[in-house]
Design a protein around this motif. Structure first.
Motif, PDB file in Angstrom:
ATOM      1  N   MET A 143      47.659  65.951 128.069  1.00  0.00           N
ATOM      2  CA  MET A 143      48.559  66.650 127.176  1.00  0.00           C
ATOM      3  C   MET A 143      50.000  66.636 127.676  1.00  0.00           C
ATOM      4  SD  MET A 143      47.746  68.378 124.357  1.00  0.00           S
ATOM      5  CE  MET A 143      46.286  68.584 123.426  1.00  0.00           C
ATOM      6  N   ALA A 144      50.207  66.685 128.966  1.00  0.00           N
ATOM      7  CA  ALA A 144      51.549  66.834 129.513  1.00  0.00           C
ATOM      8  C   ALA A 144      52.459  65.658 129.176  1.00  0.00           C
ATOM      9  CB  ALA A 144      51.490  67.031 131.014  1.00  0.00           C
ATOM     10  N   ASP A 145      51.878  64.506 128.807  1.00  0.00           N
ATOM     11  CA  ASP A 145      52.719  63.358 128.514  1.00  0.00           C
ATOM     12  C   ASP A 145      53.182  63.332 127.055  1.00  0.00           C
ATOM     13  OD1 ASP A 145      50.150  62.883 127.641  1.00  0.00           O
ATOM     14  OD2 ASP A 145      50.180  60.757 128.121  1.00  0.00           O
ATOM     15  N   HIS A 146      52.727  64.277 126.247  1.00  0.00           N
ATOM     16  CA  HIS A 146      53.171  64.353 124.856  1.00  0.00           C
ATOM     17  C   HIS A 146      54.598  64.879 124.781  1.00  0.00           C
ATOM     18  CE1 HIS A 146      49.340  63.471 123.041  1.00  0.00           C
ATOM     19  NE2 HIS A 146      48.754  64.373 123.795  1.00  0.00           N
ATOM     20  N   VAL A 147      55.367  64.329 123.846  1.00  0.00           N
ATOM     21  CA  VAL A 147      56.710  64.845 123.568  1.00  0.00           C
ATOM     22  C   VAL A 147      56.868  64.920 122.057  1.00  0.00           C
ATOM     23  CG1 VAL A 147      59.189  64.499 123.799  1.00  0.00           C
ATOM     24  CG2 VAL A 147      57.682  63.847 125.674  1.00  0.00           C
ATOM     25  N   ALA A 148      57.116  66.112 121.554  1.00  0.00           N
ATOM     26  CA  ALA A 148      57.322  66.309 120.119  1.00  0.00           C
ATOM     27  C   ALA A 148      58.809  66.455 119.848  1.00  0.00           C
ATOM     28  CB  ALA A 148      56.573  67.552 119.650  1.00  0.00           C
ATOM     29  N   ARG A 149      59.262  65.867 118.746  1.00  0.00           N
ATOM     30  CA  ARG A 149      60.662  65.977 118.321  1.00  0.00           C
ATOM     31  C   ARG A 149      60.733  66.992 117.185  1.00  0.00           C
ATOM     32  NH1 ARG A 149      63.995  61.733 119.713  1.00  0.00           N
ATOM     33  NH2 ARG A 149      65.047  61.750 117.705  1.00  0.00           N
ATOM     34  N   LEU A 150      61.709  67.882 117.279  1.00  0.00           N
ATOM     35  CA  LEU A 150      61.857  68.955 116.305  1.00  0.00           C
ATOM     36  C   LEU A 150      63.295  68.995 115.806  1.00  0.00           C
ATOM     37  CD1 LEU A 150      60.814  71.588 114.940  1.00  0.00           C
ATOM     38  CD2 LEU A 150      61.433  72.773 117.046  1.00  0.00           C
ATOM     39  N   ALA A 151      63.475  68.821 114.493  1.00  0.00           N
ATOM     40  CA  ALA A 151      64.798  68.936 113.890  1.00  0.00           C
ATOM     41  C   ALA A 151      65.067  70.401 113.592  1.00  0.00           C
ATOM     42  CB  ALA A 151      64.862  68.114 112.611  1.00  0.00           C
ATOM     43  N   VAL A 152      66.261  70.879 113.985  1.00  0.00           N
ATOM     44  CA  VAL A 152      66.627  72.282 113.832  1.00  0.00           C
ATOM     45  C   VAL A 152      67.993  72.390 113.183  1.00  0.00           C
ATOM     46  CG1 VAL A 152      67.236  74.385 115.127  1.00  0.00           C
ATOM     47  CG2 VAL A 152      65.280  73.021 115.835  1.00  0.00           C
ATOM     48  N   ARG A 153      68.135  73.366 112.295  1.00  0.00           N
ATOM     49  CA  ARG A 153      69.451  73.742 111.771  1.00  0.00           C
ATOM     50  C   ARG A 153      69.751  75.116 112.355  1.00  0.00           C
ATOM     51  NH1 ARG A 153      73.604  72.786 108.589  1.00  0.00           N
ATOM     52  NH2 ARG A 153      74.535  74.488 107.430  1.00  0.00           N
ATOM     53  N   LEU A 154      70.758  75.177 113.223  1.00  0.00           N
ATOM     54  CA  LEU A 154      71.077  76.397 113.963  1.00  0.00           C
ATOM     55  C   LEU A 154      72.239  77.145 113.326  1.00  0.00           C
ATOM     56  CD1 LEU A 154      70.601  78.138 116.485  1.00  0.00           C
ATOM     57  CD2 LEU A 154      72.291  76.740 117.650  1.00  0.00           C
ATOM     58  N   THR A 155      72.060  78.450 113.190  1.00  0.00           N
ATOM     59  CA  THR A 155      73.137  79.331 112.750  1.00  0.00           C
ATOM     60  C   THR A 155      73.468  80.274 113.903  1.00  0.00           C
ATOM     61  OG1 THR A 155      72.337  79.234 110.481  1.00  0.00           O
ATOM     62  CG2 THR A 155      73.847  81.031 111.030  1.00  0.00           C
ATOM     63  N   PRO A 156      74.604  80.047 114.578  1.00  0.00           N
ATOM     64  CA  PRO A 156      75.001  80.942 115.677  1.00  0.00           C
ATOM     65  C   PRO A 156      75.696  82.192 115.141  1.00  0.00           C
ATOM     66  CG  PRO A 156      76.540  79.129 115.488  1.00  0.00           C
ATOM     67  CD  PRO A 156      75.482  78.902 114.447  1.00  0.00           C
ATOM     68  N   GLY A 157      75.837  83.194 115.986  1.00  0.00           N
ATOM     69  CA  GLY A 157      76.552  84.411 115.615  1.00  0.00           C
ATOM     70  C   GLY A 157      75.806  85.282 114.625  1.00  0.00           C
ATOM     71  N   ALA A 158      74.482  85.179 114.578  1.00  0.00           N
ATOM     72  CA  ALA A 158      73.668  85.980 113.658  1.00  0.00           C
ATOM     73  C   ALA A 158      73.481  87.390 114.209  1.00  0.00           C
ATOM     74  CB  ALA A 158      72.311  85.305 113.454  1.00  0.00           C
ATOM     75  N   SER A 159      72.917  88.265 113.389  1.00  0.00           N
ATOM     76  CA  SER A 159      72.689  89.643 113.818  1.00  0.00           C
ATOM     77  C   SER A 159      71.487  89.763 114.749  1.00  0.00           C
ATOM     78  CB  SER A 159      72.497  90.544 112.604  1.00  0.00           C
ATOM     79  OG  SER A 159      71.389  90.108 111.841  1.00  0.00           O
ATOM     80  N   ALA A 160      70.606  88.756 114.731  1.00  0.00           N
ATOM     81  CA  ALA A 160      69.412  88.782 115.588  1.00  0.00           C
ATOM     82  C   ALA A 160      68.953  87.354 115.850  1.00  0.00           C
ATOM     83  CB  ALA A 160      68.289  89.568 114.916  1.00  0.00           C
ATOM     84  N   ASP A 161      68.239  87.166 116.970  1.00  0.00           N
ATOM     85  CA  ASP A 161      67.616  85.866 117.249  1.00  0.00           C
ATOM     86  C   ASP A 161      66.333  85.805 116.439  1.00  0.00           C
ATOM     87  OD1 ASP A 161      69.603  85.451 119.100  1.00  0.00           O
ATOM     88  OD2 ASP A 161      68.333  85.810 120.846  1.00  0.00           O
ATOM     89  N   ARG A 162      66.206  84.778 115.593  1.00  0.00           N
ATOM     90  CA  ARG A 162      64.969  84.663 114.814  1.00  0.00           C
ATOM     91  C   ARG A 162      64.796  83.252 114.263  1.00  0.00           C
ATOM     92  NH1 ARG A 162      67.901  87.743 110.583  1.00  0.00           N
ATOM     93  NH2 ARG A 162      68.093  86.350 108.809  1.00  0.00           N
ATOM     94  N   ILE A 163      63.541  82.919 114.007  1.00  0.00           N
ATOM     95  CA  ILE A 163      63.190  81.655 113.365  1.00  0.00           C
ATOM     96  C   ILE A 163      62.930  81.970 111.900  1.00  0.00           C
ATOM     97  CG2 ILE A 163      61.494  79.793 113.281  1.00  0.00           C
ATOM     98  CD1 ILE A 163      61.140  80.211 116.333  1.00  0.00           C
ATOM     99  N   ASP A 164      63.709  81.356 111.017  1.00  0.00           N
ATOM    100  CA  ASP A 164      63.619  81.648 109.582  1.00  0.00           C
ATOM    101  C   ASP A 164      62.568  80.827 108.860  1.00  0.00           C
ATOM    102  OD1 ASP A 164      65.592  83.579 109.694  1.00  0.00           O
ATOM    103  OD2 ASP A 164      67.201  82.213 109.133  1.00  0.00           O
ATOM    104  N   GLY A 165      62.071  79.765 109.482  1.00  0.00           N
ATOM    105  CA  GLY A 165      61.032  78.967 108.849  1.00  0.00           C
ATOM    106  C   GLY A 165      61.500  77.566 108.521  1.00  0.00           C
ATOM    107  N   TRP A 166      60.655  76.848 107.795  1.00  0.00           N
ATOM    108  CA  TRP A 166      60.902  75.441 107.498  1.00  0.00           C
ATOM    109  C   TRP A 166      61.732  75.284 106.239  1.00  0.00           C
ATOM    110  CZ3 TRP A 166      59.813  72.068 111.170  1.00  0.00           C
ATOM    111  CH2 TRP A 166      58.863  72.411 112.119  1.00  0.00           C
ATOM    112  N   ASP A 167      62.561  74.267 106.214  1.00  0.00           N
ATOM    113  CA  ASP A 167      63.387  73.901 105.072  1.00  0.00           C
ATOM    114  C   ASP A 167      63.433  72.375 105.049  1.00  0.00           C
ATOM    115  OD1 ASP A 167      65.008  74.183 102.878  1.00  0.00           O
ATOM    116  OD2 ASP A 167      66.648  75.165 103.934  1.00  0.00           O
ATOM    117  N   ALA A 168      64.187  71.816 104.123  1.00  0.00           N
ATOM    118  CA  ALA A 168      64.359  70.361 104.076  1.00  0.00           C
ATOM    119  C   ALA A 168      65.845  70.051 104.141  1.00  0.00           C
ATOM    120  CB  ALA A 168      63.758  69.794 102.794  1.00  0.00           C
TER     121      ALA A 168
END
Length: 96
Positions: free
Chosen positions: A1-26
């Protein structure tokens, strides 16, 4: 398992009121993107560091397993997660 590498596309919004994951979008091309907000401002890499820490905690992996591949100065980022397959990653993020 340790040799697996997953790529994750993220859209980041800085300066929010809280740290949170809002979910999937396109993105404009229809690819899956994870929407994430962090309190940190985009100054001296603080928002990127907060993003990596939040993702590591949410995925249940060490902080050292999560790294920024592309998009250091952009809201659109590509994150690498070592030790997980893309299926592992998606299932852990869906359970949030």
């Amino acid at each position: 398992m340790a040799d697996h590498v997953a790529r994750l596309a993220v859209r980041l919004t800085p300066g929010a009121s809280a740290d949170r994951i809002d979910g999937w979008d396109a993105d404009a091309e229809g690819r899956s993107v994870l929407r994430v907000r962090v309190r940190a401002r985009p100054v001296e890499g603080e928002a990127n560091a907060a993003l990596l820490k939040l993702l590591a905690k949410a995925l249940g992996v060490p902080k050292s397993a999560v790294s920024l591949d592309r998009g250091g100065q952009s809201r659109q980022k590509m994150i690498l997660v070592r030790g997980l397959t893309i299926d592992d990653l998606r299932s852990r993020l869906t359970d949030l």
